[in-house]
Design a protein around this motif. Structure first.
Motif, PDB file in Angstrom:
ATOM      1  N   GLN A 159      18.783  -2.401   5.714  1.00 57.63           N
ATOM      2  CA  GLN A 159      19.731  -1.668   4.882  1.00 57.63           C
ATOM      3  C   GLN A 159      19.047  -0.597   4.041  1.00 57.63           C
ATOM      4  O   GLN A 159      19.588   0.507   3.854  1.00 57.63           O
ATOM      5  CB  GLN A 159      20.466  -2.644   3.960  1.00 57.63           C
ATOM      6  CG  GLN A 159      21.393  -1.982   2.941  1.00 57.63           C
ATOM      7  CD  GLN A 159      21.965  -2.996   1.954  1.00 57.63           C
ATOM      8  OE1 GLN A 159      21.882  -4.207   2.172  1.00 57.63           O
ATOM      9  NE2 GLN A 159      22.539  -2.506   0.870  1.00 57.63           N
ATOM     10  N   TRP A 160      17.853  -0.900   3.540  1.00 57.86           N
ATOM     11  CA  TRP A 160      17.169   0.000   2.621  1.00 57.86           C
ATOM     12  C   TRP A 160      16.114   0.866   3.311  1.00 57.86           C
ATOM     13  O   TRP A 160      15.183   1.355   2.677  1.00 57.86           O
ATOM     14  CB  TRP A 160      16.575  -0.783   1.455  1.00 57.86           C
ATOM     15  CG  TRP A 160      17.654  -1.266   0.536  1.00 57.86           C
ATOM     16  CD1 TRP A 160      18.126  -2.539   0.399  1.00 57.86           C
ATOM     17  CD2 TRP A 160      18.434  -0.468  -0.360  1.00 57.86           C
ATOM     18  NE1 TRP A 160      19.143  -2.595  -0.508  1.00 57.86           N
ATOM     19  CE2 TRP A 160      19.357  -1.322  -1.010  1.00 57.86           C
ATOM     20  CE3 TRP A 160      18.454   0.886  -0.681  1.00 57.86           C
ATOM     21  CZ2 TRP A 160      20.281  -0.875  -1.943  1.00 57.86           C
ATOM     22  CZ3 TRP A 160      19.367   1.337  -1.618  1.00 57.86           C
ATOM     23  CH2 TRP A 160      20.256   0.471  -2.239  1.00 57.86           C
ATOM     24  N   ASP A 161      16.267   1.085   4.619  1.00 58.82           N
ATOM     25  CA  ASP A 161      15.548   2.132   5.349  1.00 58.82           C
ATOM     26  C   ASP A 161      14.066   1.853   5.559  1.00 58.82           C
ATOM     27  O   ASP A 161      13.266   2.769   5.696  1.00 58.82           O
ATOM     28  CB  ASP A 161      15.727   3.487   4.640  1.00 58.82           C
ATOM     29  CG  ASP A 161      15.427   4.659   5.562  1.00 58.82           C
ATOM     30  OD1 ASP A 161      15.632   4.519   6.784  1.00 58.82           O
ATOM     31  OD2 ASP A 161      14.969   5.709   5.065  1.00 58.82           O
ATOM     32  N   TYR A 162      13.677   0.578   5.601  1.00 56.13           N
ATOM     33  CA  TYR A 162      12.335   0.253   6.084  1.00 56.13           C
ATOM     34  C   TYR A 162      12.324   0.435   7.597  1.00 56.13           C
ATOM     35  O   TYR A 162      13.310   0.149   8.281  1.00 56.13           O
ATOM     36  CB  TYR A 162      11.976  -1.189   5.753  1.00 56.13           C
ATOM     37  CG  TYR A 162      11.802  -1.510   4.287  1.00 56.13           C
ATOM     38  CD1 TYR A 162      10.542  -1.700   3.736  1.00 56.13           C
ATOM     39  CD2 TYR A 162      12.911  -1.653   3.444  1.00 56.13           C
ATOM     40  CE1 TYR A 162      10.375  -2.020   2.396  1.00 56.13           C
ATOM     41  CE2 TYR A 162      12.763  -1.967   2.097  1.00 56.13           C
ATOM     42  CZ  TYR A 162      11.484  -2.150   1.583  1.00 56.13           C
ATOM     43  OH  TYR A 162      11.334  -2.466   0.254  1.00 56.13           O
ATOM     44  N   ASP A 163      11.211   0.869   8.138  1.00 62.86           N
ATOM     45  CA  ASP A 163      11.103   1.030   9.588  1.00 62.86           C
ATOM     46  C   ASP A 163      10.825  -0.295  10.285  1.00 62.86           C
ATOM     47  O   ASP A 163      11.260  -0.518  11.417  1.00 62.86           O
ATOM     48  CB  ASP A 163       9.974   2.013   9.932  1.00 62.86           C
ATOM     49  CG  ASP A 163      10.276   3.413   9.430  1.00 62.86           C
ATOM     50  OD1 ASP A 163      11.172   4.059   9.993  1.00 62.86           O
ATOM     51  OD2 ASP A 163       9.612   3.856   8.465  1.00 62.86           O
ATOM     52  N   SER A 164      10.078  -1.176   9.621  1.00 65.84           N
ATOM     53  CA  SER A 164       9.672  -2.430  10.248  1.00 65.84           C
ATOM     54  C   SER A 164       9.365  -3.463   9.176  1.00 65.84           C
ATOM     55  O   SER A 164       9.317  -3.146   7.976  1.00 65.84           O
ATOM     56  CB  SER A 164       8.433  -2.211  11.127  1.00 65.84           C
ATOM     57  OG  SER A 164       7.339  -1.752  10.336  1.00 65.84           O
ATOM     58  N   VAL A 165       9.169  -4.685   9.610  1.00 66.21           N
ATOM     59  CA  VAL A 165       8.746  -5.764   8.713  1.00 66.21           C
ATOM     60  C   VAL A 165       7.608  -6.535   9.372  1.00 66.21           C
ATOM     61  O   VAL A 165       7.600  -6.758  10.583  1.00 66.21           O
ATOM     62  CB  VAL A 165       9.903  -6.740   8.368  1.00 66.21           C
ATOM     63  CG1 VAL A 165      10.896  -6.074   7.431  1.00 66.21           C
ATOM     64  CG2 VAL A 165      10.600  -7.257   9.618  1.00 66.21           C
ATOM     65  N   LEU A 166       6.657  -6.925   8.549  1.00 63.31           N
ATOM     66  CA  LEU A 166       5.549  -7.756   9.007  1.00 63.31           C
ATOM     67  C   LEU A 166       5.974  -9.217   8.997  1.00 63.31           C
ATOM     68  O   LEU A 166       6.595  -9.691   8.037  1.00 63.31           O
ATOM     69  CB  LEU A 166       4.339  -7.558   8.092  1.00 63.31           C
ATOM     70  CG  LEU A 166       3.151  -8.512   8.283  1.00 63.31           C
ATOM     71  CD1 LEU A 166       2.507  -8.316   9.650  1.00 63.31           C
ATOM     72  CD2 LEU A 166       2.125  -8.321   7.164  1.00 63.31           C
ATOM     73  N   ARG A 221      18.260  -2.395  14.303  1.00 60.84           N
ATOM     74  CA  ARG A 221      17.251  -1.381  14.605  1.00 60.84           C
ATOM     75  C   ARG A 221      15.857  -1.691  14.090  1.00 60.84           C
ATOM     76  O   ARG A 221      14.880  -1.183  14.620  1.00 60.84           O
ATOM     77  CB  ARG A 221      17.655  -0.027  14.013  1.00 60.84           C
ATOM     78  CG  ARG A 221      17.744  -0.040  12.493  1.00 60.84           C
ATOM     79  CD  ARG A 221      17.563   1.333  11.850  1.00 60.84           C
ATOM     80  NE  ARG A 221      17.482   1.200  10.404  1.00 60.84           N
ATOM     81  CZ  ARG A 221      16.351   0.955   9.745  1.00 60.84           C
ATOM     82  NH1 ARG A 221      15.213   0.820  10.409  1.00 60.84           N
ATOM     83  NH2 ARG A 221      16.352   0.841   8.423  1.00 60.84           N
ATOM     84  N   ILE A 222      15.731  -2.509  13.044  1.00 64.02           N
ATOM     85  CA  ILE A 222      14.429  -2.683  12.402  1.00 64.02           C
ATOM     86  C   ILE A 222      13.432  -3.305  13.376  1.00 64.02           C
ATOM     87  O   ILE A 222      13.790  -4.128  14.220  1.00 64.02           O
ATOM     88  CB  ILE A 222      14.557  -3.512  11.113  1.00 64.02           C
ATOM     89  CG1 ILE A 222      13.334  -3.299  10.229  1.00 64.02           C
ATOM     90  CG2 ILE A 222      14.784  -4.993  11.416  1.00 64.02           C
ATOM     91  CD1 ILE A 222      13.560  -3.633   8.781  1.00 64.02           C
ATOM     92  N   LYS A 223      12.176  -2.892  13.256  1.00 59.11           N
ATOM     93  CA  LYS A 223      11.131  -3.369  14.153  1.00 59.11           C
ATOM     94  C   LYS A 223      10.299  -4.452  13.475  1.00 59.11           C
ATOM     95  O   LYS A 223      10.357  -4.629  12.259  1.00 59.11           O
ATOM     96  CB  LYS A 223      10.253  -2.199  14.597  1.00 59.11           C
ATOM     97  CG  LYS A 223      11.024  -1.154  15.402  1.00 59.11           C
ATOM     98  CD  LYS A 223      10.118  -0.037  15.890  1.00 59.11           C
ATOM     99  CE  LYS A 223      10.895   0.968  16.716  1.00 59.11           C
ATOM    100  NZ  LYS A 223      10.042   2.064  17.222  1.00 59.11           N
ATOM    101  N   PHE A 224       9.499  -5.135  14.277  1.00 66.92           N
ATOM    102  CA  PHE A 224       8.742  -6.282  13.791  1.00 66.92           C
ATOM    103  C   PHE A 224       7.263  -6.109  14.126  1.00 66.92           C
ATOM    104  O   PHE A 224       6.897  -5.902  15.279  1.00 66.92           O
ATOM    105  CB  PHE A 224       9.285  -7.580  14.404  1.00 66.92           C
ATOM    106  CG  PHE A 224      10.716  -7.828  14.028  1.00 66.92           C
ATOM    107  CD1 PHE A 224      11.032  -8.562  12.910  1.00 66.92           C
ATOM    108  CD2 PHE A 224      11.754  -7.264  14.769  1.00 66.92           C
ATOM    109  CE1 PHE A 224      12.350  -8.766  12.532  1.00 66.92           C
ATOM    110  CE2 PHE A 224      13.074  -7.457  14.400  1.00 66.92           C
ATOM    111  CZ  PHE A 224      13.376  -8.208  13.281  1.00 66.92           C
ATOM    112  N   LEU A 225       6.439  -6.184  13.091  1.00 65.11           N
ATOM    113  CA  LEU A 225       4.988  -6.193  13.247  1.00 65.11           C
ATOM    114  C   LEU A 225       4.558  -7.651  13.173  1.00 65.11           C
ATOM    115  O   LEU A 225       4.552  -8.246  12.085  1.00 65.11           O
ATOM    116  CB  LEU A 225       4.336  -5.351  12.148  1.00 65.11           C
ATOM    117  CG  LEU A 225       2.805  -5.359  12.079  1.00 65.11           C
ATOM    118  CD1 LEU A 225       2.187  -4.908  13.395  1.00 65.11           C
ATOM    119  CD2 LEU A 225       2.326  -4.483  10.923  1.00 65.11           C
TER     120      LEU A 225
END
Length: 357
Positions: free
Chosen positions: A39-46, A69-73
């Protein structure tokens, strides 16, 4: 290139937390916290890795199934599973999410954490093993015919995978570390060098050094920096908040343990020189905790913190892992107050660079 912003998800809601992934699982929290980043426009999360923590691929796939859409590291430790199986796990996840992943290679945190999983290999050997591990995985992802490999740590005969990654030739490979073994492995096999926040001069030295290392292999280095923003409407309020957080951490952790790796030793070395560097970089939490992971903080108003982040962007760091200590409040504040400033500032820097060329 456009700046990329990552956050970090955990498995259950906590109060003031240095680390996010230890403990039990709340399915609702995994979904809600990941959606909050989206929602708050992060591209990805670890999705981090500890020997006692929930398994990262399963957490990430569950979160991916409930987001768009969010990606995962995904942090991954070579040696915990065979490279042929790991290659298929990565390719399967990448296909099911249509490219919503990167892999963060962690050759080991402490010997004790490794031993709890049955891995007693010395740390320098673990980095050599990680390089061989990545070599086998990359061949699994790209080979169109079965292959044999007989190395120091792994042997396969007729290795092949029907499943190839959605991203070609394979997902981006991150790594972290400060020892010669880590840097050698990363320069040869990885795409992004993930570092903790350090003073600007030392950061420039690290960038220059790693670029020289990757150039030996005909490769170009990219960089990611982990930082903990501590923000408030005024600078004084931000420093008051930082000192309250430090007092809370000290009450919970007691005496700081000895550093467990070279990266922690580096941060503690900076902390010994002083708590504050380059006006905004604060090492108070690193000093109090023994720097186990991302404990480099930037303190100030959102505008001041964004300006500090953009100084690193000018050095050539184009992706940042930003997370706070009090969630979900800090996740929202970073997304609402900081990320737009960083994106706008990075775009302006890029325009200036293009105009000068």
């Amino acid at each position: 290139m456009p700046v990329k912003i990552a956050g970090m998800i955990g498995t259950q809601m906590e109060g003031v937390a240095v680390h996010l992934i230890k403990g039990k699982i709340s399915r609702e929290w995994v979904i809600d916290f990941t959606r909050l980043h989206e929602q708050w426009d992060y591209d990805s999360v670890l999705v981090g890795y500890y020997a006692s923590a929930a398994e990262g691929f399963a957490i990430a796939l569950y979160a991916a199934d409930h987001t768009e859409r969010i990606k995962f590291l995904i942090a991954h430790r070579p040696g915990s599973v065979a490279p042929a199986l790991a290659a298929r796990q990565v390719a399967t996840f990448d296909q099911l999410t249509q490219g919503r992943m990167s892999l963060h290679i962690i050759a080991g945190t402490t010997d004790q954490d490794q031993a709890s999983e049955g891995d007693f290999l010395p740390k320098n050997d673990r980095y050599r093993r990680a390089g061989e591990y990545l070599n086998v995985m990359r061949r699994m992802w790209t080979s169109e015919a079965p292959f044999d490999h007989h190395g120091e740590f792994y042997r396969v005969a007729g290795a092949y995978s029907d499943i190839k990654p959605y991203q070609q030739p394979y997902p981006t490979l991150f790594f972290g570390g400060s020892s010669d073994g880590a840097l050698q492995m990363g320069a040869e096999y990885c795409d992004v060098f993930a570092i903790f926040g350090e003073p600007l001069a030392e950061t420039q030295d690290r960038i220059n050094d790693f670029r020289r290392r990757t150039a030996k292999y005909g490769r170009k280095a990219d960089f990611n920096m982990s930082l903990r923003p501590i923000m408030a409407p005024s600078e004084g309020e931000a420093w008051d908040k930082a000192h309250r957080l430090l007092a809370d951490v000290e009450r919970k952790t007691g005496a700081a343990p000895q550093p467990g790796n070279h990266s922690s030793e580096r941060l503690l070395g900076f902390a010994a020189r002083g708590d504050v560097h380059d006006e905004r970089l604060w090492m108070g939490i690193a000093r109090a905790t023994g720097a186990p992971g991302n404990t480099s903080c930037l303190v100030g108003t959102p505008e001041q913190v964004a300006a500090a982040v953009l100084q690193y962007y000018r050095l050539g760091i184009h992706s940042f892992l930003l997370r706070g200590f009090e969630n979900p409040h800090d996740t929202i504040a970073i997304g609402r107050d900081l990320i737009p400033l960083i994106r706008a500032g990075a775009a302006e820097i890029d325009r200036q660079v293009q105009a000068a060329e």
